[in-house]
Design an enzyme around this catalytic site. Sequence first.
Site, PDB file in Angstrom:
ATOM      1  N   ARG A  16      -3.301  -9.253 -14.423  1.00 25.70           N
ATOM      2  CA  ARG A  16      -3.315  -8.212 -13.398  1.00 25.70           C
ATOM      3  C   ARG A  16      -4.651  -8.041 -12.687  1.00 25.70           C
ATOM      4  NH1 ARG A  16      -0.036  -2.630 -14.518  1.00 25.70           N
ATOM      5  NH2 ARG A  16       2.016  -3.491 -14.848  1.00 25.70           N
ATOM      6  N   HIS A  59       6.966 -11.255  -9.667  1.00 22.30           N
ATOM      7  CA  HIS A  59       6.098 -10.126 -10.028  1.00 22.30           C
ATOM      8  C   HIS A  59       6.948  -8.895 -10.346  1.00 22.30           C
ATOM      9  CE1 HIS A  59       1.965  -8.700 -10.225  1.00 22.30           C
ATOM     10  NE2 HIS A  59       2.327  -7.585  -9.620  1.00 22.30           N
ATOM     11  N   TYR A  70       8.733  -1.546   8.433  1.00 17.47           N
ATOM     12  CA  TYR A  70       8.330  -1.545   9.841  1.00 17.47           C
ATOM     13  C   TYR A  70       7.354  -2.683  10.165  1.00 17.47           C
ATOM     14  CZ  TYR A  70      10.265   3.179   9.780  1.00 17.47           C
ATOM     15  OH  TYR A  70      11.097   4.253   9.645  1.00 17.47           O
TER      16      TYR A  70
END
Length: 718
Positions: free
Chosen positions: A42, A88, A132
Amino acid sequence: MSDKDDEKPGEPLAPSDIRPVSILDEMKRSYLDYAMSVIVARALPDARDGLKPVHRRILYGMYENGFEWNKPYRKSARTVGDVIGKYHPHGDQSVYDALVRMAQNFSMRVPLIDGQGNFGSVDGDMPAAMRYTESRLTKIAQTLLDDIDKDTVDFQPNYDNSEREPQVLPAKFPNLLVNGAGGIAVGMATNIPPHNLGEVIDACIALIDDPALSIDDLNKIVPGPDFPTGGIILGRAGIRAAYQTGRGSIVMRGKVEIETVRKDREAIIVTEIPYQVNKATMVERIAELVREKKIEGIGDLRDESDRDGFRVVIELRRDAVPEVVLNQLYKFTPLQTNFGANMVALEGGRPQLMNLKDLLTVFVAFREQVVTRRTKFLLNKARDRAHILVGLAIAVANIDEIIRVIRNSPDPNTARETLMSRDWPAADVAAMITLIDDPRHKLNEDGTARLSFEQAKAILDLRLQRLTALGREEISEELDKLAVEIADYLEILRSRARVQSIVKTELGEVKAEFATPRRTEIVEQEGEVEDEDLIQREDMVVTVSHAGYVKRVPLSTYRAQRRGGKGRSGMATREEDFVSRLFVASTHTPVLFFSSRGQVYKEKVWRLPLAPPNGRGKALINILPLEQGERITTIMPLPEDEASWSELDVMFATTGGNVRRNKLSDFVDVRRSGIIAMKLDEGEAIVDVQICTERDDVLLTAAGGQCIRFPVPEVRVF
């Protein structure tokens, strides 16, 4: 706990299935597993490609889906969904945040994602939702993925064993140093500053040419970090420490200009800010300090930034000294901040604190490995193709017998086995076999060769048009070309110098196409600068009126008068006001202000308001924190050398007829809010204060006109 994997859910455990476990051992094991998972999977980047797993998975997912720099933009939500579904298994927001950061040109020195839409701003504005925005790989990001399909890196199973993902990307440029990294793991953290692409590539090439280069030599090629927001790095000590040891504090400043915005008004224009500083927060902090009067001299503050760049206008008052205000901004606001470099990265799956040479060495060694593995892959591909072509050449040389075998075979399998079981004359292609240098091709002593399974299959798949003279010529030309390629691949694998030459060439190509000029300037100034150091030493005429107005005027303003001269106005006063005190002092001269309440305040002359000769000045109540009814009774300029104050005394006289003296050195450290100079009885006030020595006599004048003279030593020291 049960050790059996075949226990059915809900089935009770037998006494033999239960075993005691030390809670201490279990906590240690569980915590170490968690810590290593955070460190490796990570928070920390790999030293080879400079990427954390989430960034690597995003780039590989976009590459796999064909979202390349020369293809149309695709919705970011699609990329996030693919990455979560395949590689992931974490929250979508964390994946989207990582994608957004790779698209921000104020976060990445070389953005890896080309974003279309609202991807946030340097003011801390949040990006638009992933449904968007649209994104695709940048052209330079493609170089991180080049040759990934040529067995250049190892792959591993994904979290559910349904897909395979790369453990590292081939990375044609040292992304870890170019874009930097930041992350907090368990028990460790990393914070690597971004650098200039061209400088880092030059350092890699220099290290390949001379592996014995010292860190100081590399520091000459890479002078320091190069932040995407530009700015200034103050001094080189922090850079040297970071490059030598892996840790160092780098002082960053915004870039400013001083402009005249209108008549008699100057402004500090901030055009670049330090890396990772929120511009809106910085502006709010400046406004807050102005309201709290911790920074003085600012009249107006506005942010005029637009799509063309940063422009924060800090308009100054007429009497403000721009250099002093700027120094206060550096001291109290994020316009100057520190970057704590902590260059920790994963090397061989283990976190390591690495210096500059370590990082470059790891990358160069990795690129040599990538080039070697790619060459082996291409060699095997060329040999596989040459192997097929040799079989076709043997078939063409023995075409009549080949056709007879095929025609007499009942089915394709029989035909293939028959072709493979016979020795075929290969004298005509002996030169080709020698040329391609493939260990699978062996000629018997009688000049014959046997066909392999792949060759026999290719012969059965051969189209009749390849049997023409033109077809035979094409096979020969392709074999000749493959022979040259195979010879070149073998030479590369035999020579490390050739491998290094290829690495250097590819690095040079990346630099030629993508390198940009340095944005961050490095200046040699070290340490903090005091406000007073920025003030030019100049003689001033300080004028104080009876009503409590003070000002300073440059002595050069007053010219010498000849006989009969009219003089000039020294200070404008109102009715019933007059000049009560006037003295000449340097801008660096300290001045003590004693009040009627027994308080003392301290200011330097340069902090007093600058006014024209006919100006009134500024009321002392607006300069000093005076209370209602408190007035300044004595203004005392002092020697600049505070070390000499220990030889002088201060004599006080009060309205109650009391006198006392103190050592002048007691007033070296006076807070901005003032200190108590003398405790007074109720209704008592200080009348006068004078500087004296033990050799002086004091002359006191009573209200009735009587004068008393006595030696200073007779007055008690408090």
